[in-house]
Design a protein around this motif. Structure first.
Motif, mmCIF file in Angstrom:
data_model
loop_
_atom_site.group_PDB
_atom_site.id
_atom_site.type_symbol
_atom_site.label_atom_id
_atom_site.label_comp_id
_atom_site.label_asym_id
_atom_site.label_seq_id
_atom_site.Cartn_x
_atom_site.Cartn_y
_atom_site.Cartn_z
ATOM 1 N N LYS A 33 0.833 -1.197 0.000
ATOM 2 C CA LYS A 33 0.000 0.000 0.000
ATOM 3 C C LYS A 33 0.872 1.253 0.000
ATOM 4 C CE LYS A 33 -3.687 1.908 2.837
ATOM 5 N NZ LYS A 33 -4.415 1.716 4.081
ATOM 6 N N GLY A 34 0.675 2.122 -0.961
ATOM 7 C CA GLY A 34 1.386 3.387 -1.002
ATOM 8 C C GLY A 34 2.856 3.231 -1.366
ATOM 9 N N ASN A 35 3.611 4.304 -1.146
ATOM 10 C CA ASN A 35 5.032 4.317 -1.499
ATOM 11 C C ASN A 35 5.952 4.281 -0.287
ATOM 12 O OD1 ASN A 35 4.676 4.379 -4.292
ATOM 13 N ND2 ASN A 35 4.191 6.560 -4.193
ATOM 14 N N ARG A 36 5.357 4.351 0.903
ATOM 15 C CA ARG A 36 6.167 4.288 2.112
ATOM 16 C C ARG A 36 6.020 2.897 2.708
ATOM 17 N NH1 ARG A 36 6.131 8.631 6.941
ATOM 18 N NH2 ARG A 36 8.230 8.130 7.604
ATOM 19 N N PRO A 37 7.107 2.124 2.755
ATOM 20 C CA PRO A 37 7.008 0.759 3.277
ATOM 21 C C PRO A 37 6.550 0.731 4.740
ATOM 22 C CG PRO A 37 9.102 1.099 2.176
ATOM 23 C CD PRO A 37 8.458 2.445 2.312
ATOM 24 N N SER A 38 5.812 -0.307 5.057
ATOM 25 C CA SER A 38 5.411 -0.575 6.433
ATOM 26 C C SER A 38 6.312 -1.685 6.974
ATOM 27 C CB SER A 38 3.950 -1.042 6.462
ATOM 28 O OG SER A 38 3.644 -1.610 7.713
ATOM 29 N N TYR A 39 6.675 -1.567 8.219
ATOM 30 C CA TYR A 39 7.539 -2.577 8.838
ATOM 31 C C TYR A 39 6.806 -3.306 9.956
ATOM 32 C CZ TYR A 39 10.889 -0.030 6.109
ATOM 33 O OH TYR A 39 11.538 0.567 5.064
ATOM 34 N N ILE A 40 5.493 -3.370 9.861
ATOM 35 C CA ILE A 40 4.671 -3.983 10.893
ATOM 36 C C ILE A 40 4.983 -5.477 11.072
ATOM 37 C CG2 ILE A 40 2.712 -4.557 9.413
ATOM 38 C CD1 ILE A 40 0.971 -3.502 11.834
ATOM 39 N N ASN A 41 5.490 -6.119 10.009
ATOM 40 C CA ASN A 41 5.815 -7.545 10.094
ATOM 41 C C ASN A 41 7.177 -7.813 10.727
ATOM 42 O OD1 ASN A 41 3.378 -8.307 8.896
ATOM 43 N ND2 ASN A 41 4.225 -8.033 6.857
ATOM 44 N N ALA A 42 7.999 -6.797 10.868
ATOM 45 C CA ALA A 42 9.309 -6.963 11.517
ATOM 46 C C ALA A 42 9.109 -7.003 13.032
ATOM 47 C CB ALA A 42 10.234 -5.815 11.148
ATOM 48 N N ALA A 43 9.839 -7.874 13.684
ATOM 49 C CA ALA A 43 9.737 -7.985 15.144
ATOM 50 C C ALA A 43 10.273 -6.738 15.820
ATOM 51 C CB ALA A 43 10.510 -9.212 15.624
ATOM 52 N N ARG A 44 9.621 -6.350 16.891
ATOM 53 C CA ARG A 44 10.084 -5.223 17.709
ATOM 54 C C ARG A 44 11.378 -5.646 18.411
ATOM 55 N NH1 ARG A 44 8.257 -0.714 17.216
ATOM 56 N NH2 ARG A 44 8.639 -0.180 19.377
ATOM 57 N N PRO A 45 12.223 -4.699 18.790
ATOM 58 C CA PRO A 45 13.512 -5.035 19.403
ATOM 59 C C PRO A 45 13.426 -5.977 20.605
ATOM 60 C CG PRO A 45 13.464 -2.728 18.833
ATOM 61 C CD PRO A 45 12.084 -3.261 18.567
ATOM 62 N N GLU A 46 12.404 -5.833 21.437
ATOM 63 C CA GLU A 46 12.311 -6.707 22.614
ATOM 64 C C GLU A 46 12.138 -8.179 22.233
ATOM 65 O OE1 GLU A 46 8.318 -4.579 22.037
ATOM 66 O OE2 GLU A 46 10.413 -3.950 22.125
ATOM 67 N N VAL A 47 11.619 -8.448 21.049
ATOM 68 C CA VAL A 47 11.498 -9.810 20.535
ATOM 69 C C VAL A 47 12.695 -10.148 19.647
ATOM 70 C CG1 VAL A 47 10.127 -11.308 19.003
ATOM 71 C CG2 VAL A 47 8.978 -9.806 20.658
ATOM 72 N N ALA A 48 13.078 -9.207 18.804
ATOM 73 C CA ALA A 48 14.106 -9.466 17.792
ATOM 74 C C ALA A 48 15.508 -9.640 18.379
ATOM 75 C CB ALA A 48 14.109 -8.351 16.757
ATOM 76 N N VAL A 49 15.869 -8.837 19.369
ATOM 77 C CA VAL A 49 17.243 -8.907 19.902
ATOM 78 C C VAL A 49 17.563 -10.294 20.457
ATOM 79 C CG1 VAL A 49 18.820 -8.021 21.654
ATOM 80 C CG2 VAL A 49 17.504 -6.426 20.255
ATOM 81 N N PRO A 50 16.716 -10.878 21.320
ATOM 82 C CA PRO A 50 17.042 -12.228 21.803
ATOM 83 C C PRO A 50 17.105 -13.267 20.677
ATOM 84 C CG PRO A 50 15.322 -11.257 23.168
ATOM 85 C CD PRO A 50 15.540 -10.334 22.002
ATOM 86 N N LEU A 51 16.225 -13.130 19.674
ATOM 87 C CA LEU A 51 16.259 -14.064 18.547
ATOM 88 C C LEU A 51 17.520 -13.877 17.707
ATOM 89 C CD1 LEU A 51 12.499 -13.969 17.479
ATOM 90 C CD2 LEU A 51 13.722 -15.904 18.504
ATOM 91 N N TYR A 52 17.925 -12.636 17.492
ATOM 92 C CA TYR A 52 19.157 -12.344 16.753
ATOM 93 C C TYR A 52 20.356 -12.950 17.483
ATOM 94 C CZ TYR A 52 22.994 -9.614 14.730
ATOM 95 O OH TYR A 52 24.176 -9.230 14.134
ATOM 96 N N GLU A 53 20.425 -12.739 18.793
ATOM 97 C CA GLU A 53 21.535 -13.282 19.582
ATOM 98 C C GLU A 53 21.521 -14.803 19.578
ATOM 99 O OE1 GLU A 53 21.122 -11.239 23.317
ATOM 100 O OE2 GLU A 53 21.994 -9.384 22.490
ATOM 101 N N ALA A 54 20.332 -15.400 19.643
ATOM 102 C CA ALA A 54 20.223 -16.861 19.580
ATOM 103 C C ALA A 54 20.654 -17.376 18.210
ATOM 104 C CB ALA A 54 18.784 -17.287 19.883
ATOM 105 N N PHE A 55 20.305 -16.643 17.145
ATOM 106 C CA PHE A 55 20.724 -17.041 15.800
ATOM 107 C C PHE A 55 22.246 -16.974 15.685
ATOM 108 C CE2 PHE A 55 21.674 -16.415 11.327
ATOM 109 C CZ PHE A 55 20.964 -17.455 10.756
ATOM 110 N N LEU A 56 22.837 -15.900 16.169
ATOM 111 C CA LEU A 56 24.289 -15.737 16.139
ATOM 112 C C LEU A 56 24.967 -16.876 16.896
ATOM 113 C CD1 LEU A 56 26.651 -13.902 15.260
ATOM 114 C CD2 LEU A 56 26.290 -12.599 17.361
ATOM 115 N N SER A 57 24.453 -17.212 18.060
ATOM 116 C CA SER A 57 25.004 -18.293 18.877
ATOM 117 C C SER A 57 24.850 -19.652 18.188
ATOM 118 C CB SER A 57 24.300 -18.294 20.235
ATOM 119 O OG SER A 57 24.711 -19.380 20.999
ATOM 120 N N THR A 58 23.678 -19.898 17.618
ATOM 121 C CA THR A 58 23.425 -21.163 16.929
ATOM 122 C C THR A 58 24.310 -21.295 15.695
ATOM 123 O OG1 THR A 58 21.145 -21.206 17.721
ATOM 124 C CG2 THR A 58 21.639 -22.565 15.796
#
Length: 151
Positions: free
Chosen positions: A87-112
């Motif tokens: 929708k429109g020309n400005r992307p929405s990032y609603i599907n991206a995880a918020r930092p409180e969810v994403a940071v632990p997952l990112y760190e777990a991915f890095l560790s794995t």
């Protein structure tokens, strides 16, 4: 989780005008995380990346993995991989995880990834303003999505 994997002859990330990390031959991984991701996504995606045969063998066929060539990995968080441009020309990032969810997952991915590779993985800093430089070898660029394993 969504990853853009680029086979590189070199890559680096600069944060606050200083080189934070650099690799030579290997893979640059841009990683996007959504709020639906779990440890299962982490394990599947990390295993897929480590086992992916996208490096050339002696016959110049893509038949070798990062393990086979003893290459390096550089992991960069990139929430924009979950941009919605419907929708429109400005992307929405609603599907991206918020930092409180994403940071632990990112760190777990890095560790794995590090555990599966049995080697230190270089990375950027989650949420930082980063300048990423690379020399794409091939070019070889592959998109993998743990929620759409048919890609």
């Amino acid at each position: 989780m969504r990853a853009v994997i680029q086979r590189v002859s070199e890559a680096s990330v600069i944060i606050d005008n200083k080189q934070h990390a650099a690799i030579e031959q290997g893979l640059l991984i841009l990683l996007g995380i959504t709020h639906e991701d779990t440890q299962e996504d982490i394990d599947w995606l990390a295993g897929k990346i480590i086992g992916m045969r996208i490096f050339s063998d002696q016959e110049d066929k893509m038949n070798l993995s990062i393990q086979d060539i003893d290459g390096e990995l550089l992991l960069i968080s990139q929430f924009t991989l979950f941009a919605n441009t419907k929708k429109g020309n400005r992307p929405s990032y609603i599907n991206a995880a918020r930092p409180e969810v994403a940071v632990p997952l990112y760190e777990a991915f890095l560790s794995t990834l590090s555990r599966k590779r049995d080697k230190e993985i270089k990375s950027g800093i989650f949420g930082a303003d980063m300048k990423v430089a690379l020399v794409n070898d091939g070019p070889v660029t592959i998109i993998i999505d743990s929620q759409d394993r048919n890609l």
